[in-house]
Design a protein around this motif. Sequence first.
Motif, mmCIF file in Angstrom:
data_model
loop_
_atom_site.group_PDB
_atom_site.id
_atom_site.type_symbol
_atom_site.label_atom_id
_atom_site.label_comp_id
_atom_site.label_asym_id
_atom_site.label_seq_id
_atom_site.Cartn_x
_atom_site.Cartn_y
_atom_site.Cartn_z
ATOM 1 N N LEU A 1 0.847 -1.183 0.000
ATOM 2 C CA LEU A 1 0.000 0.000 0.000
ATOM 3 C C LEU A 1 0.881 1.231 0.000
ATOM 4 O O LEU A 1 1.612 1.498 0.935
ATOM 5 N N ASP A 2 0.835 2.003 -1.081
ATOM 6 C CA ASP A 2 1.614 3.228 -1.193
ATOM 7 C C ASP A 2 0.676 4.404 -1.067
ATOM 8 O O ASP A 2 -0.055 4.746 -1.993
ATOM 9 N N ALA A 3 0.670 4.994 0.121
ATOM 10 C CA ALA A 3 -0.263 6.070 0.390
ATOM 11 C C ALA A 3 0.337 7.433 0.096
ATOM 12 O O ALA A 3 0.014 8.421 0.723
ATOM 13 N N THR B 1 3.205 -8.623 3.235
ATOM 14 C CA THR B 1 3.033 -7.169 3.197
ATOM 15 C C THR B 1 1.774 -6.792 2.434
ATOM 16 O O THR B 1 1.006 -5.924 2.866
ATOM 17 N N ALA B 2 1.546 -7.458 1.305
ATOM 18 C CA ALA B 2 0.351 -7.167 0.520
ATOM 19 C C ALA B 2 -0.913 -7.497 1.300
ATOM 20 O O ALA B 2 -1.896 -6.742 1.268
ATOM 21 N N ALA B 3 -0.890 -8.614 2.022
ATOM 22 C CA ALA B 3 -2.072 -9.024 2.793
ATOM 23 C C ALA B 3 -2.336 -8.051 3.942
ATOM 24 O O ALA B 3 -3.483 -7.669 4.197
ATOM 25 N N ILE B 4 -1.287 -7.651 4.652
ATOM 26 C CA ILE B 4 -1.445 -6.694 5.749
ATOM 27 C C ILE B 4 -1.882 -5.334 5.207
ATOM 28 O O ILE B 4 -2.734 -4.654 5.793
ATOM 29 N N SER B 5 -1.330 -4.945 4.064
ATOM 30 C CA SER B 5 -1.715 -3.680 3.432
ATOM 31 C C SER B 5 -3.208 -3.644 3.129
ATOM 32 O O SER B 5 -3.874 -2.626 3.338
ATOM 33 N N LYS B 6 -3.726 -4.741 2.630
ATOM 34 C CA LYS B 6 -5.144 -4.808 2.281
ATOM 35 C C LYS B 6 -6.017 -4.587 3.506
ATOM 36 O O LYS B 6 -7.015 -3.856 3.462
ATOM 37 N N VAL B 7 -5.630 -5.209 4.625
ATOM 38 C CA VAL B 7 -6.387 -5.037 5.866
ATOM 39 C C VAL B 7 -6.298 -3.588 6.358
ATOM 40 O O VAL B 7 -7.310 -2.967 6.724
ATOM 41 N N MET B 8 -5.088 -3.042 6.361
ATOM 42 C CA MET B 8 -4.893 -1.680 6.851
ATOM 43 C C MET B 8 -5.608 -0.657 5.972
ATOM 44 O O MET B 8 -6.189 0.315 6.471
ATOM 45 N N ASP C 1 -6.223 5.879 3.020
ATOM 46 C CA ASP C 1 -4.920 6.385 2.578
ATOM 47 C C ASP C 1 -4.170 7.127 3.677
ATOM 48 O O ASP C 1 -3.181 7.808 3.422
ATOM 49 N N ARG C 2 -4.613 6.970 4.919
ATOM 50 C CA ARG C 2 -3.913 7.606 6.034
ATOM 51 C C ARG C 2 -2.696 6.801 6.478
ATOM 52 O O ARG C 2 -1.929 7.252 7.335
ATOM 53 N N VAL C 3 -2.539 5.583 5.945
ATOM 54 C CA VAL C 3 -1.396 4.755 6.300
ATOM 55 C C VAL C 3 -0.641 4.315 5.058
ATOM 56 O O VAL C 3 -1.189 4.284 3.952
ATOM 57 N N MET C 4 0.613 3.971 5.252
ATOM 58 C CA MET C 4 1.479 3.457 4.193
ATOM 59 C C MET C 4 2.178 2.218 4.744
ATOM 60 O O MET C 4 2.794 2.280 5.810
ATOM 61 N N VAL C 5 2.057 1.094 4.057
ATOM 62 C CA VAL C 5 2.635 -0.162 4.508
ATOM 63 C C VAL C 5 3.730 -0.610 3.547
ATOM 64 O O VAL C 5 3.530 -0.600 2.331
ATOM 65 N N ASP C 6 4.878 -0.983 4.091
ATOM 66 C CA ASP C 6 5.980 -1.453 3.251
ATOM 67 C C ASP C 6 6.835 -2.418 4.071
ATOM 68 O O ASP C 6 6.555 -2.662 5.252
ATOM 69 N N PHE C 7 7.882 -2.985 3.450
ATOM 70 C CA PHE C 7 8.771 -3.900 4.174
ATOM 71 C C PHE C 7 10.211 -3.594 3.840
ATOM 72 O O PHE C 7 10.543 -2.981 2.821
ATOM 73 N N CYS C 8 11.098 -4.044 4.729
ATOM 74 C CA CYS C 8 12.534 -3.916 4.517
ATOM 75 C C CYS C 8 13.212 -5.175 5.036
ATOM 76 O O CYS C 8 12.576 -6.028 5.659
ATOM 77 N N MET C 9 14.503 -5.283 4.773
ATOM 78 C CA MET C 9 15.309 -6.400 5.252
ATOM 79 C C MET C 9 16.462 -5.878 6.106
ATOM 80 O O MET C 9 17.054 -4.842 5.790
#
Length: 355
Positions: free
Chosen positions: A2-4, A106-113, A119-127
């Motif tokens: 999710l890119d907000a 990340t995609a699954a959590i983004s969908k829930v959020m 669009d008040r949140v932005m979900v992403d991942f890192c390593m």
Amino acid sequence: MLDATSQATRPEHAPSDHPAIPAEKIGILLANLGTPDNYDYWSMRRYLSEFLSDRRVIDYPAWKWQPLLQLVILSKRPFTSGAAYKSIWNEEQGESPLMTITKDQTAAISKVMQGKYGDRVMVDFCMRYGNPSTRSKLRRMVEAGCRRILFVPLYPQQAGATSATANDAFFRALMDEKWQPAVRTIPAYFDHPKYIEALAQSVERTYAQMDTKPDMLVCSYHGMPKRYLMEGDPYHCQCQKNTRLLKERLGWDDSRICTTFQSVFGTEEWLRPYTVEHVAELAKAGKKNIAVIAPAFAADCIETLEEINEEIRESFEEAGGERFTYIPCLNDEPAHIDALCDVIETELKGWIEPA
């Protein structure tokens, strides 16, 4: 993911030369261990050098450890580790299974959020090691207007060599930001009721498909030097409690489940019993049918797909074991995503409420 991000605008009443500022939002940054970019020698060497140079992972003095690492270990280990990665590599997408699964999570959590907060949140991942780096993803979130960021290391149990070093990398990256966001990190969630329920469901689902139930469920956790426990690391105790809570949820007694530790490295004593040895002992003691689950891993990776399903399986079978069942990590199973979202939402309280 999710890119907000939204178009930046100049603040009201600001002079005409004031830089545009993006709309304020909250970032949720997931973090996993990491993965090499490929399984060739130089990709493996870069990844292993970063990983094994982390003082949270190997805490020997640099003057003693680095010559051994750079001149001896990294001249050979990239070949053996590369072969192991090659055996499990997702050739279709050109990445390791850990990368594929983390993207799916990340995609699954983004969908829930997105469904709850828009669009008040932005979900992403890192390593923590390798790419995408923690620093690059934090920079992206800050540029997108995230003034608050929840950092979510995907480790159920807290340990210096996992969640703590992930937090270290995140906090170091914050040092480069002129406009630092407010930040939070999540606590260990190994005892969260929904996490235990997700683990139990995965065991029950696997056992329901078997004609003969296993004699033993081996809960294999990633190991660490015993010295770390004596120095105050809570990981060992949290692993033991994790197994107990799973046992209680399944309604079993101690004869059907045990705790072991895998991935021993170096010469000093690590947390015992060692999985690779214990499964052989079980086979010799007449327990010919076992299942193995890895509650310390949020996603299947080299330690589960290759080490458990190949090396540890081989140890069991060579000792006379007949049936070895590996129960996959929770990955992007709906019950796992639900548990992670519950942990995230708890830590977001006071920052944002559902739309």
